[in-house]
Each structure stands twice: as C-alpha cells, then as structure tokens.
Enzyme design. Structure first.
Site, PDB file in Angstrom:
ATOM      1  N   PHE A 103      43.051 -28.152  37.425  1.00 54.26           N
ATOM      2  CA  PHE A 103      42.507 -29.467  37.756  1.00 54.26           C
ATOM      3  C   PHE A 103      43.447 -30.588  37.319  1.00 54.26           C
ATOM      4  CE2 PHE A 103      40.097 -33.160  36.164  1.00 54.26           C
ATOM      5  CZ  PHE A 103      39.481 -33.581  37.337  1.00 54.26           C
ATOM      6  N   SER A 118      42.656 -21.915  35.277  1.00 50.29           N
ATOM      7  CA  SER A 118      41.554 -22.871  35.192  1.00 50.29           C
ATOM      8  C   SER A 118      40.891 -23.054  36.562  1.00 50.29           C
ATOM      9  CB  SER A 118      42.072 -24.195  34.627  1.00 50.29           C
ATOM     10  OG  SER A 118      41.008 -25.026  34.220  1.00 50.29           O
ATOM     11  N   MET A 119      40.896 -24.253  37.133  1.00 53.89           N
ATOM     12  CA  MET A 119      40.340 -24.447  38.471  1.00 53.89           C
ATOM     13  C   MET A 119      41.081 -23.582  39.485  1.00 53.89           C
ATOM     14  SD  MET A 119      40.299 -27.892  40.872  1.00 53.89           S
ATOM     15  CE  MET A 119      42.015 -27.623  41.348  1.00 53.89           C
ATOM     16  N   ASP A 159      40.446 -21.184  23.125  1.00 52.41           N
ATOM     17  CA  ASP A 159      40.154 -22.065  24.252  1.00 52.41           C
ATOM     18  C   ASP A 159      38.888 -22.871  23.966  1.00 52.41           C
ATOM     19  OD1 ASP A 159      39.638 -23.285  26.696  1.00 52.41           O
ATOM     20  OD2 ASP A 159      40.254 -21.546  27.860  1.00 52.41           O
ATOM     21  N   HIS A 163      43.408 -23.554  25.840  1.00 49.68           N
ATOM     22  CA  HIS A 163      43.180 -23.485  27.291  1.00 49.68           C
ATOM     23  C   HIS A 163      44.484 -23.570  28.082  1.00 49.68           C
ATOM     24  CE1 HIS A 163      40.874 -23.787  30.972  1.00 49.68           C
ATOM     25  NE2 HIS A 163      41.509 -24.900  31.305  1.00 49.68           N
TER      26      HIS A 163
END
Length: 389
Positions: A132, A200-201, A330, A358
């Site tokens: 993201f 992630s995204m 994370d 993360h």
C-alpha cells in the site's frame, strides 16, 4: 699624418687584429656573444621555472576543486531545498546501477508502468507486487541480492506511481487482481507459469490472484500479506476501528502528512529503529502528499467488507507451492497469520524472521532474497525430478 682614435664597430662581437704569422689567421676567430646580457633579458621576461610549476599546480587544484564543488553544492542544495527531488534521483541511480529498466505496457486506454531486468528463460520469471502507497522501486533492496540470470518484473500497482489512476477504476482487491492479470497478458508473462511475489497489500492481491488464475503461476511467495481474519485484533487494527468509528479518516497512520507522522509510520512498520534525518523525512512526505487523497480512497476500499478478508476466503483455493515470509515483530499484521495460511494451503513453507517488523523487504533484503532463491531452487528441482520419474 696622424690618425684618429681606432674605430670600433658598434656590434656585440668584434674581430681581433690580423697577424702576418700564418695565412690561416686571415680568418676571424669564433664570434663571442655577450651571454650575460642575453640571460638577464630572458630572466626579466619569464618567471623562474619553479615558480611556473607552482602556478600550474595551483591552477590544477583550483580547476579540480571547482569541478568537484559543483556536484557537492548541487547535492547540498537538493538535500536542503528539494529533498523530494533528491529521493527521485536516488531511485533513478539505484535502478540504473542494478540494471533495472523502466517500461510501459498498455491495455486499451490503461497504462502500466514497470521495471524489469533480464529475459524469460528456462527458470520461471518473477513478478513482484508492492504494498500500500509504495511503488515498484521498493523491491530494489531485494533485487540487489537476486541473481542476474533471473527475469524480474516489478510493476506499479493500480493508481500508484506511473500506472494509470482513474476515479472510475475498481480499487477493491478483486479489481486489482483483474488489473494485474491484464498486465500479465500484456507482457505475456503467463506464456509459461511464473513465480508471483507480493508483500502486504500486494501479498493480498497475489494470494487471490493465485486462487483466481492457478494456471498462470508455478509458485507463490507471500510476505506478511493482508487479507486474513484473526481471532483477536492487534493494537494497530484496534486503532483503525476507533478511527473509523470516530470518522477521523484524516488520521490514518499509514498516510502521513508531516515529518513527525512519517517518523511514526516508519516506527510502526519496522522493528529496526532507523535514524532518518529531518530533511529526508520531509522529502518522503513531500513525495506522498500529492497522492494522499488517492491513498485514503484506496485504503477505505481495501478495508471494506468486500475486500478486507478476500485472501482468507480464497486461501484454500491456492494449489501451487507457497512460501510465507513474516517478521515476528510485525505491528501492522500479526505474525499468527502465517499459521492461518499454513493450515489452509497444502504445499506451504513458512519462514519467520527474528527482530523484523512489517517492512521485511526493507529490513531484511538479503535474507528475503536468499529465502526466495532457495525456495525457487527447491521447487524447480522437485519439478525436474518428477519429469525424470
């Protein structure tokens, strides 16, 4: 008759009187020059040799110093006045150093921006999907440690960086999966099954892609992916829910608008505490601010009921060999998500990294690259053994 004084010619040389002793003496003796006068004249016209050498050395240092001063002053000025421009130059230089080339692909009126290195070969091509509000260059730290004989492709996700941003575009996870599939077909990456990586995204999109288009890929790597449903919410998710309830959408922690908020986001996303200069923080914010309204729209879309748990709902459909990489510390997406995926994906390998948050790609790029290469080698060798048998 008396003669006057003996006449002497006004030359710088003279002929001595002749003698009757020998006929050879009728010839004049060698000419004699006034050397002392000539040397004095030369000395008056030119400086000493040592002085000229000293002057040449000084001139050389002045020219060299001026040549070096121009880029140094430009760097300092950029750092102080235009840090965002310096960041763009940094990524450009890094891409060039690593041999990554930027290109564009088009599907009808939609444009994809991507970078690549190498060409398709007997080994699977690798497609990388960023997270993201990031862009294709976030993978450069990992690309640095990947073998140069691999065909690598890093694409800007829909609406990010050089890829088309449209108010009519579907930014849901399903919508992004369809866009990525269009990109794959534009480049004909699926002419032979490729290896798909997402973080992630991007990991959320990659996992759903693997479920929707199983024949396109030969293997999958998910780096701390979003899209999973947990039994309990961590502090970050609890904070997001509080912001949604209070309608304070302008304060999303992943969308900073000041250097202080940028520093907080970096601390949230990484376990390692980077000491980032104020000017760099300002530059990072300056680069993002023009896009913050888009990021808010995108964020609300991917956390909506339609998209929030898309990976969770489709993970049992993933049939290809899958690698899960997650940072144990994370704070954004809890590491217990790795166990959730491992229980639902038949052929799954989990790698948990100590002292890592993360931002796995940024914090542990060398380790991440090694895990990817080792995983690909094991899958590739297994496939070869099956063919031989």
């Amino acid at each position: 008759m008396k003669m006057g004084p003996k006449y002497k010619p006004p030359f710088l040389f003279h002929f001595p009187a002749l003698s009757k002793e020998s006929p050879f003496q009728l010839l004049p003796k060698p000419v004699t020059f006034r050397k002392s006068l000539l040397l004095e004249d030369l000395c008056r016209c030119q400086p000493p040799l040592t002085s000229r050498m000293d002057l040449d050395v000084v001139n050389m240092f002045v020219i060299a110093g001026g040549t070096l001063a121009i880029p140094i002053l430009a760097f300092v000025a950029s750092f102080l006045l235009w840090p965002s421009a310096l960041i763009r130059i940094y990524y450009w230089y890094w891409r060039r150093t690593l041999g990554m080339q930027v290109r564009y692909a088009h599907h009808e009126d939609y444009q994809f921006c991507y970078s690549f290195r190498g060409r398709p070969g007997h080994k699977p091509s690798i497609l990388m999907l960023h997270g993201f509000s990031a862009h294709k260059d976030m993978w450069l730290s990992v690309v640095k440690f990947l073998p140069k004989n691999l065909h690598l492709v890093c694409v800007d996700m829909p609406g990010h960086e050089g890829t088309t941003r449209s108010s009519l575009d579907d930014l849901s996870i399903d919508g992004q999966v369809k866009r990525v599939h269009q990109f794959v077909e534009c480049l004909k990456l699926n002419k032979k099954p490729f290896h798909l990586i997402g973080t992630s995204m991007g990991g959320h999109v990659a996992g759903v892609y693997a479920a929707y288009y199983p024949s396109d890929i030969c293997s999958l790597c998910l780096v701390c992916p979003a899209g999973l449903q947990y039994s309990t919410d961590n502090q970050f998710v609890q904070r997001l829910k509080e912001l949604q309830d209070s309608a304070a959408i302008q304060k999303i922690p992943l969308i900073p608008s000041t250097p202080e908020e940028m520093s907080e986001m970096l601390q949230l996303c990484s376990y390692v505490r980077f000491k980032v200069p104020q000017q760099i923080l300002q530059g990072l914010v300056d680069v993002r601010i023009p896009h913050n309204s888009f990021y808010r729209r995108l964020f609300l879309e991917i956390v909506s009921e339609k998209s929030r748990y898309s990976l969770h709902q489709n993970m049992d459909k993933i049939k290809v060999p899958t690698q899960i990489i997650w940072g144990k510390q994370d704070q954004v997406l809890d590491v217990s998500g790795a166990d959730i995926l491992a229980k639902s994906i038949a052929n799954c390998q989990v790698e948990l990294l100590e002292n890592c948050g993360h931002s796995v790609v940024m914090e542990r790029p060398r380790k991440t690259a090694k895990l990817i290469v080792d995983f690909l080698a094991s899958v590739h060798n297994t496939d070869n053994n099956k063919k031989l048998n």
